[in-house]
Design a protein around this motif. Structure first.
Motif, PDB file in Angstrom:
ATOM      1  N   LYS A 102       0.828  -1.207   0.000  1.00  0.00           N
ATOM      2  CA  LYS A 102       0.000   0.000   0.000  1.00  0.00           C
ATOM      3  C   LYS A 102       0.862   1.257   0.000  1.00  0.00           C
ATOM      4  CE  LYS A 102      -3.574  -2.336   2.743  1.00  0.00           C
ATOM      5  NZ  LYS A 102      -4.360  -2.301   4.000  1.00  0.00           N
ATOM      6  N   GLU A 103       0.333   2.316  -0.584  1.00  0.00           N
ATOM      7  CA  GLU A 103       1.039   3.592  -0.581  1.00  0.00           C
ATOM      8  C   GLU A 103       0.984   4.253   0.792  1.00  0.00           C
ATOM      9  OE1 GLU A 103      -0.467   6.099  -3.597  1.00  0.00           O
ATOM     10  OE2 GLU A 103       0.110   4.795  -5.275  1.00  0.00           O
ATOM     11  N   LYS A 104      -0.073   3.961   1.552  1.00  0.00           N
ATOM     12  CA  LYS A 104      -0.287   4.591   2.847  1.00  0.00           C
ATOM     13  C   LYS A 104      -0.563   3.529   3.897  1.00  0.00           C
ATOM     14  CE  LYS A 104      -3.331   7.977   5.081  1.00  0.00           C
ATOM     15  NZ  LYS A 104      -4.530   8.844   4.892  1.00  0.00           N
ATOM     16  N   ASN A 105      -0.007   3.715   5.075  1.00  0.00           N
ATOM     17  CA  ASN A 105      -0.244   2.770   6.163  1.00  0.00           C
ATOM     18  C   ASN A 105      -1.663   2.969   6.700  1.00  0.00           C
ATOM     19  OD1 ASN A 105      -0.241   1.288   8.628  1.00  0.00           O
ATOM     20  ND2 ASN A 105       1.981   1.465   8.719  1.00  0.00           N
ATOM     21  N   GLU A 106      -2.461   1.911   6.614  1.00  0.00           N
ATOM     22  CA  GLU A 106      -3.855   1.987   7.053  1.00  0.00           C
ATOM     23  C   GLU A 106      -4.102   1.237   8.358  1.00  0.00           C
ATOM     24  OE1 GLU A 106      -5.804   0.384   3.665  1.00  0.00           O
ATOM     25  OE2 GLU A 106      -5.500   2.174   2.417  1.00  0.00           O
ATOM     26  N   ASP A 107      -3.022   0.769   8.991  1.00  0.00           N
ATOM     27  CA  ASP A 107      -3.149   0.056  10.261  1.00  0.00           C
ATOM     28  C   ASP A 107      -3.316   1.038  11.415  1.00  0.00           C
ATOM     29  OD1 ASP A 107      -2.655  -2.171   8.751  1.00  0.00           O
ATOM     30  OD2 ASP A 107      -0.537  -2.307   9.322  1.00  0.00           O
ATOM     31  N   ARG A 108      -4.061   0.623  12.426  1.00  0.00           N
ATOM     32  CA  ARG A 108      -4.228   1.422  13.631  1.00  0.00           C
ATOM     33  C   ARG A 108      -4.139   0.517  14.855  1.00  0.00           C
ATOM     34  NH1 ARG A 108      -3.246   4.436  10.320  1.00  0.00           N
ATOM     35  NH2 ARG A 108      -4.218   6.441   9.782  1.00  0.00           N
ATOM     36  N   VAL A 109      -3.738   1.103  15.978  1.00  0.00           N
ATOM     37  CA  VAL A 109      -3.539   0.344  17.222  1.00  0.00           C
ATOM     38  C   VAL A 109      -4.287   1.023  18.356  1.00  0.00           C
ATOM     39  CG1 VAL A 109      -1.835  -0.433  18.924  1.00  0.00           C
ATOM     40  CG2 VAL A 109      -1.285  -0.505  16.486  1.00  0.00           C
ATOM     41  N   ALA A 110      -4.838   0.223  19.254  1.00  0.00           N
ATOM     42  CA  ALA A 110      -5.433   0.731  20.489  1.00  0.00           C
ATOM     43  C   ALA A 110      -4.712   0.076  21.660  1.00  0.00           C
ATOM     44  CB  ALA A 110      -6.930   0.418  20.548  1.00  0.00           C
ATOM     45  N   ALA A 111      -4.323   0.857  22.647  1.00  0.00           N
ATOM     46  CA  ALA A 111      -3.675   0.332  23.851  1.00  0.00           C
ATOM     47  C   ALA A 111      -4.005   1.273  24.995  1.00  0.00           C
ATOM     48  CB  ALA A 111      -2.163   0.221  23.656  1.00  0.00           C
ATOM     49  N   GLN A 112      -4.878   0.840  25.889  1.00  0.00           N
ATOM     50  CA  GLN A 112      -5.312   1.741  26.950  1.00  0.00           C
ATOM     51  C   GLN A 112      -5.971   0.967  28.085  1.00  0.00           C
ATOM     52  OE1 GLN A 112      -8.330   3.451  24.038  1.00  0.00           O
ATOM     53  NE2 GLN A 112      -9.467   3.666  25.964  1.00  0.00           N
ATOM     54  N   ASP A 113      -6.083   1.629  29.238  1.00  0.00           N
ATOM     55  CA  ASP A 113      -6.811   1.075  30.369  1.00  0.00           C
ATOM     56  C   ASP A 113      -8.304   1.253  30.148  1.00  0.00           C
ATOM     57  OD1 ASP A 113      -5.149   0.099  32.645  1.00  0.00           O
ATOM     58  OD2 ASP A 113      -4.155   2.010  32.287  1.00  0.00           O
ATOM     59  N   LEU A 114      -9.059   0.257  30.555  1.00  0.00           N
ATOM     60  CA  LEU A 114     -10.507   0.361  30.571  1.00  0.00           C
ATOM     61  C   LEU A 114     -10.944   0.302  32.027  1.00  0.00           C
ATOM     62  CD1 LEU A 114     -11.678  -1.943  27.635  1.00  0.00           C
ATOM     63  CD2 LEU A 114     -11.094   0.484  27.596  1.00  0.00           C
ATOM     64  N   HIS A 115     -11.522   1.369  32.516  1.00  0.00           N
ATOM     65  CA  HIS A 115     -11.960   1.413  33.906  1.00  0.00           C
ATOM     66  C   HIS A 115     -12.908   0.262  34.199  1.00  0.00           C
ATOM     67  CE1 HIS A 115     -10.138   5.085  35.402  1.00  0.00           C
ATOM     68  NE2 HIS A 115     -10.359   5.636  34.213  1.00  0.00           N
ATOM     69  N   GLU A 116     -12.719  -0.362  35.339  1.00  0.00           N
ATOM     70  CA  GLU A 116     -13.541  -1.460  35.842  1.00  0.00           C
ATOM     71  C   GLU A 116     -13.206  -2.789  35.164  1.00  0.00           C
ATOM     72  OE1 GLU A 116     -17.748  -0.444  35.726  1.00  0.00           O
ATOM     73  OE2 GLU A 116     -17.203   1.666  35.635  1.00  0.00           O
ATOM     74  N   LEU A 117     -12.375  -2.777  34.135  1.00  0.00           N
ATOM     75  CA  LEU A 117     -12.125  -4.006  33.394  1.00  0.00           C
ATOM     76  C   LEU A 117     -10.659  -4.432  33.389  1.00  0.00           C
ATOM     77  CD1 LEU A 117     -14.545  -3.527  30.369  1.00  0.00           C
ATOM     78  CD2 LEU A 117     -14.658  -5.289  32.133  1.00  0.00           C
ATOM     79  N   GLY A 118      -9.757  -3.574  32.954  1.00  0.00           N
ATOM     80  CA  GLY A 118      -8.350  -3.959  32.866  1.00  0.00           C
ATOM     81  C   GLY A 118      -7.644  -3.231  31.736  1.00  0.00           C
TER      82      GLY A 118
END
Length: 252
Positions: A75-91
Motif C-alpha cells: 500500500k502507498e499509505k499505512n492503514e493500520d491502527r492500534v489501540a492500547a489503553q486502560d478500561l476502567h472497571e475491566l483492565g
C-alpha cells in the motif's frame, strides 16, 4: 485481608503502565482507615472495618507493556491502527486494526471500540445488579458477552457514519483484554478414591488432599487475571508461553 473501596486508589482500576496503576500482585503503599459499620444484632455496638485508602504502587515495578510493528506492505499509505489503553472497571486493552480501502474505518474503530466495550459491560452489569454476588464464571461470561456486543455496536456506528460521508472503507480488528481481580481459592480440596467414593464410607475415611492453586502472580496466590480475545476478519492472536504458542482465536 484488607478491603480497597472504589475511592481507595487515586486512578481507580488502572493497571501498571499508567501512573498509579494497580494489578494483582502489585506491591503498594496505603493508608489504613477505620470505617464504622452497622451495629451488631446482639451487642448493639458499632462494627469497625479497616479499609485501604490512598493506595499507590511502589516505585520501580514493571507492569504491562505494549509494543507494535507495522509496515505499509504494497500500500502507498499505512492503514493500520492500534489501540492500547486502560478500561476502567475491566483492565488493560490492546488491539490491532487493519484498514481496507483507506484508514477512515480503522481509525474510527480504534477509537470507538474501547468505549463500546466499557458501555456494553456497564449495561450488562446494571442488568445483573450486584456484581459482588456473581461467580467468577458468570463475571467472565458477562465480560465476553460485552466484548461481542461492542463489536456489533461499533459496526453499526461505522455503517451510520460512513453512509453520511459516502465512505467505502473497512477494517479487520482483534483485541485482547487482560482483566484482573478474579479470586481463586488458596487451597482446593480433592477427595481421592474415584468411583469408590460412591460406596459407604469406611470407618476411617481418607483424609482429603489439598492442592495449592497458584495465582497469576507467583508471590500473590489467590488471585488470577483472565485474558479475553475478540476479533472480526482475517486476524489472529497467539499467546506465547516459553517457546510454545497457544492459538487464542479461530480463523474465519
Amino acid at each position: 485481608d484488607l478491603f480497597i473501596p472504589a475511592q481507595g486508589a487515586p486512578n481507580g482500576s488502572q493497571v501498571p503502565p499508567q501512573p498509579g496503576g494497580l494489578f494483582h500482585g502489585t506491591k503498594v503503599s496505603f493508608l489504613p482507615m477505620a470505617i464504622k459499620g452497622d451495629s451488631g444484632p446482639v451487642s448493639g455496638k458499632e462494627k469497625t472495618e479497616i479499609v485501604c485508602m490512598d493506595v499507590r504502587p511502589l516505585a520501580g515495578q514493571v507492569g504491562l507493556s505494549c509494543g507494535v510493528d507495522t509496515n505499509n506492505g504494497a500500500k502507498e499509505k499505512n492503514e493500520d491502527r492500534v489501540a492500547a489503553q486502560d478500561l476502567h472497571e475491566l483492565g488493560f486493552l490492546t488491539g490491532v486494526f487493519d484498514g481496507h480501502h483507506g484508514d477512515a474505518c480503522s481509525e474510527f474503530v480504534a477509537k470507538q471500540l474501547p468505549k463500546e466495550i466499557v458501555s456494553a459491560y456497564r449495561v450488562r452489569a446494571k442488568r445483573e445488579g450486584s456484581l459482588v454476588k456473581l461467580s467468577a464464571e458468570k463475571e467472565a461470561a458477562m465480560i465476553a458477552g460485552a466484548m461481542q456486543d461492542s463489536f456489533e455496536a461499533t459496526d453499526k456506528a461505522w455503517l451510520t457514519a460512513s453512509r453520511k460521508k459516502d465512505l467505502q472503507d473497512g477494517s479487520t480488528g482483534i483485541v485482547a483484554l487482560v482483566s484482573h481481580g478474579f479470586e481463586v481459592p488458596l487451597e482446593a480440596t480433592n477427595m481421592t478414591g474415584g468411583c469408590a467414593a460412591l460406596w459407604p464410607k469406611p470407618k476411617e475415611p481418607e483424609k482429603p488432599q489439598t492442592e495449592k492453586r497458584p495465582g497469576t502472580v507467583a508471590r500473590a496466590p489467590g488471585g488470577v487475571a483472565k485474558l479475553f480475545v475478540a476479533w472480526a476478519g482475517d486476524c489472529r492472536a497467539v499467546l506465547i508461553r516459553g517457546r510454545k504458542g497457544l492459538r487464542m482465536s479461530e480463523d474465519h
